[in-house]
Design an enzyme around this catalytic site. Sequence first.
Site, PDB file in Angstrom:
ATOM      1  N   ARG A  19      31.906  43.892  42.763  1.00 23.76           N
ATOM      2  CA  ARG A  19      32.675  45.045  43.142  1.00 23.76           C
ATOM      3  C   ARG A  19      31.992  46.503  42.733  1.00 23.76           C
ATOM      4  O   ARG A  19      31.753  47.208  43.621  1.00 23.76           O
ATOM      5  CB  ARG A  19      34.125  45.255  42.647  1.00 23.76           C
ATOM      6  CG  ARG A  19      35.107  44.303  43.149  1.00 23.76           C
ATOM      7  CD  ARG A  19      36.513  44.096  42.499  1.00 23.76           C
ATOM      8  NE  ARG A  19      36.139  43.984  41.146  1.00 23.76           N
ATOM      9  CZ  ARG A  19      36.947  44.365  40.165  1.00 23.76           C
ATOM     10  NH1 ARG A  19      37.995  45.335  40.285  1.00 23.76           N
ATOM     11  NH2 ARG A  19      36.610  43.791  38.927  1.00 23.76           N
ATOM     12  N   ASN A  37      39.460  42.845  43.928  1.00 25.56           N
ATOM     13  CA  ASN A  37      39.728  41.364  43.679  1.00 25.56           C
ATOM     14  C   ASN A  37      41.040  40.826  44.126  1.00 25.56           C
ATOM     15  O   ASN A  37      41.978  41.516  43.955  1.00 25.56           O
ATOM     16  CB  ASN A  37      39.598  41.051  42.149  1.00 25.56           C
ATOM     17  CG  ASN A  37      38.066  41.045  41.847  1.00 25.56           C
ATOM     18  OD1 ASN A  37      37.065  40.903  42.273  1.00 25.56           O
ATOM     19  ND2 ASN A  37      37.966  41.239  40.268  1.00 25.56           N
TER      20      ASN A  37
END
Length: 90
Positions: A19, A37
């Site tokens: 990320r 996530n």
Amino acid sequence: MLKRMYVKVYGIVQGVGFRRYVQIHAARLGIKGYAKNLPDGSVEIVAEGYEEALQKLLEYIKRGPPLSRVEKIEYRFYEYKGEFNNFDTY
């Protein structure tokens, strides 16, 4: 032309800096949105910006950071909504 892109990334993409990697490249490309996530182990990305920049981000996503292993990507382009001020991670 401004667009919105939805991406879902599968593989070893959680706990490996994925990320943050996407966030850094998105910021460099002037893209706003988020990377998150998901409970199934995948990462969801919603990104808005110029179509050319989104295509470049997609190439970075396909490669992923060194510890990741991208096995599958699903993505679609949509109409730009302009709802983000920056690129966040969740």
